[in-house]
Design an enzyme around this catalytic site. Structure first.
Site, PDB file in Angstrom:
ATOM      1  N   LYS A 193       0.879  -1.163   0.000  1.00 56.93           N
ATOM      2  CA  LYS A 193       0.000   0.000   0.000  1.00 56.93           C
ATOM      3  C   LYS A 193       0.920   1.217   0.000  1.00 56.93           C
ATOM      4  CE  LYS A 193      -3.172   2.816   2.622  1.00 56.93           C
ATOM      5  NZ  LYS A 193      -3.779   3.117   3.942  1.00 56.93           N
TER       6      LYS A 193
ATOM      7  N   GLY B  50      -8.314   9.373   9.511  1.00 55.26           N
ATOM      8  CA  GLY B  50      -8.663   9.494  10.917  1.00 55.26           C
ATOM      9  C   GLY B  50      -9.753  10.485  11.244  1.00 55.26           C
TER      10      GLY B  50
ATOM     11  N   ALA C 172      -9.484   5.670   3.813  1.00 54.79           N
ATOM     12  CA  ALA C 172      -9.353   6.811   4.735  1.00 54.79           C
ATOM     13  C   ALA C 172     -10.636   7.613   4.868  1.00 54.79           C
ATOM     14  CB  ALA C 172      -8.219   7.751   4.337  1.00 54.79           C
ATOM     15  N   GLY C 173     -10.893   8.039   6.112  1.00 52.05           N
ATOM     16  CA  GLY C 173     -11.999   8.935   6.401  1.00 52.05           C
ATOM     17  C   GLY C 173     -13.306   8.256   6.741  1.00 52.05           C
TER      18      GLY C 173
ATOM     19  N   ASN D 113      -9.567   1.637   9.467  1.00 51.24           N
ATOM     20  CA  ASN D 113      -8.798   1.263  10.645  1.00 51.24           C
ATOM     21  C   ASN D 113      -9.373   1.910  11.899  1.00 51.24           C
ATOM     22  OD1 ASN D 113      -5.201   1.199  11.439  1.00 51.24           O
ATOM     23  ND2 ASN D 113      -6.941   0.637  12.674  1.00 51.24           N
ATOM     24  N   THR D 114      -9.257   3.242  11.991  1.00 59.33           N
ATOM     25  CA  THR D 114      -9.576   3.949  13.226  1.00 59.33           C
ATOM     26  C   THR D 114     -11.007   3.712  13.691  1.00 59.33           C
ATOM     27  OG1 THR D 114      -8.020   5.674  12.542  1.00 59.33           O
ATOM     28  CG2 THR D 114      -9.489   6.199  14.371  1.00 59.33           C
TER      29      THR D 114
END
Length: 272
Positions: free
Chosen positions: A108, A169, A196-197, A218-219
């Site tokens: 990645k 994040g 992301a986001g 992830n987050t």
């Protein structure tokens, strides 16, 4: 009368670089409260790919070694991540080290331009992608929704693109759905994964309903009150969104339209 059986998951499989994956969900491995919770969350997600930041784990020393051992026991494809790299040279070197550590040529690719927004440096990204593709890497670049950048990444040899939904994040979901919709339409045959986001299962479902091929997050899972249940919630949302897209969503209208037509149907005058 017996209750109907739950519908089977009819969403088609995701294939990247010729590898069929069991899920359209990709999941990160950072910020979990414990290794045990991480392992259970990955299992609950059904994800076939987990991302790992080599630079972060190297900095953790012996703790990092135990972490990498845990990752190897999950039985999923490991996707090394060049997170934290700010130049093409840094990203290429990190990818080369990751190939030595994990014995895998998948990466990645991240090249970060701005520490506040973590926005991709699209110039360095294209440069690094060209080098890594020439060296036989299977590159999954973290990019913006810009069509010209996407074309240059494809010309550099990438077969998958990973546009951001919003800054890493932030949990804001799809910040620019118009541009993302345009990107999907412009590259109908290229696997596109929102990266992301994403902050809620509804964000992931929206991306899948728009026709994107997968979601990497992830987050939103790692920082949830119950990461394991949240991972399962995301997995279901992604499956539901993909099934809806494949089934064919109804078009939007400016005016109301009755679901039951009234033309040609009898009316009864109850006052008579």
């Amino acid at each position: 009368m017996n209750a109907p059986e739950p519908a089977a998951n009819t969403a088609s499989a995701l294939t990247l670089y010729g590898v069929a994956l069991p899920s359209r969900m990709l999941i990160g491995t950072a910020q979990y409260p414990s290794p045990q919770v991480l392992a259970k969350a990955v299992e609950a997600s059904g994800a076939g790919i987990v991302t790992v930041s080599l630079r972060r784990e190297q900095a953790r020393g012996r703790t990092g070694e135990r972490f990498l051992e845990l990752i190897s026991q999950l039985g999923v494809l490991v996707l090394p991540n060049t997170a934290g790299c700010h130049t093409a040279k840094e990203a290429v070197t990190t990818a080369q080290m990751a190939r030595e550590v994990f014995g895998i040529d998948w990466v990645k690719l991240e090249v970060i331009a701005n520490d506040d927004t973590l926005q991709p440096d699209v110039f360095g990204l294209v440069e690094a992608a060209a080098i890594l593709n020439a060296e036989g890497f299977k590159v999954l670049p973290y990019t913006t929704e810009d069509l010209s950048v996407a074309e240059r990444l494809l010309s550099a040899g990438c077969q998958v693109l990973m546009p951001w939904g919003a800054p890493i994040g932030t949990g804001r979901g799809l910040a620019n759905p118009y541009a993302l919709t345009s990107m999907r339409a412009y590259f109908p045959s290229v696997p596109l994964i929102i990266d992301a986001g994403i902050g809620a299962p509804s964000h992931a479902a929206q991306a899948m309903e728009m026709g994107f091929d997968g979601v990497l997050l992830n987050t939103a899972v790692a920082k949830a009150g119950d990461p394991v249940r949240m991972a399962e919630a995301f997995a279901r949302a992604i499956d539901a969104g993909r099934a809806a897209f494949e089934s064919g969503l109804m078009g939007q209208r400016d005016m109301a339209q009755p679901s039951t037509p009234v033309a040609g149907t009898p009316f009864f005058d109850l006052d008579r």
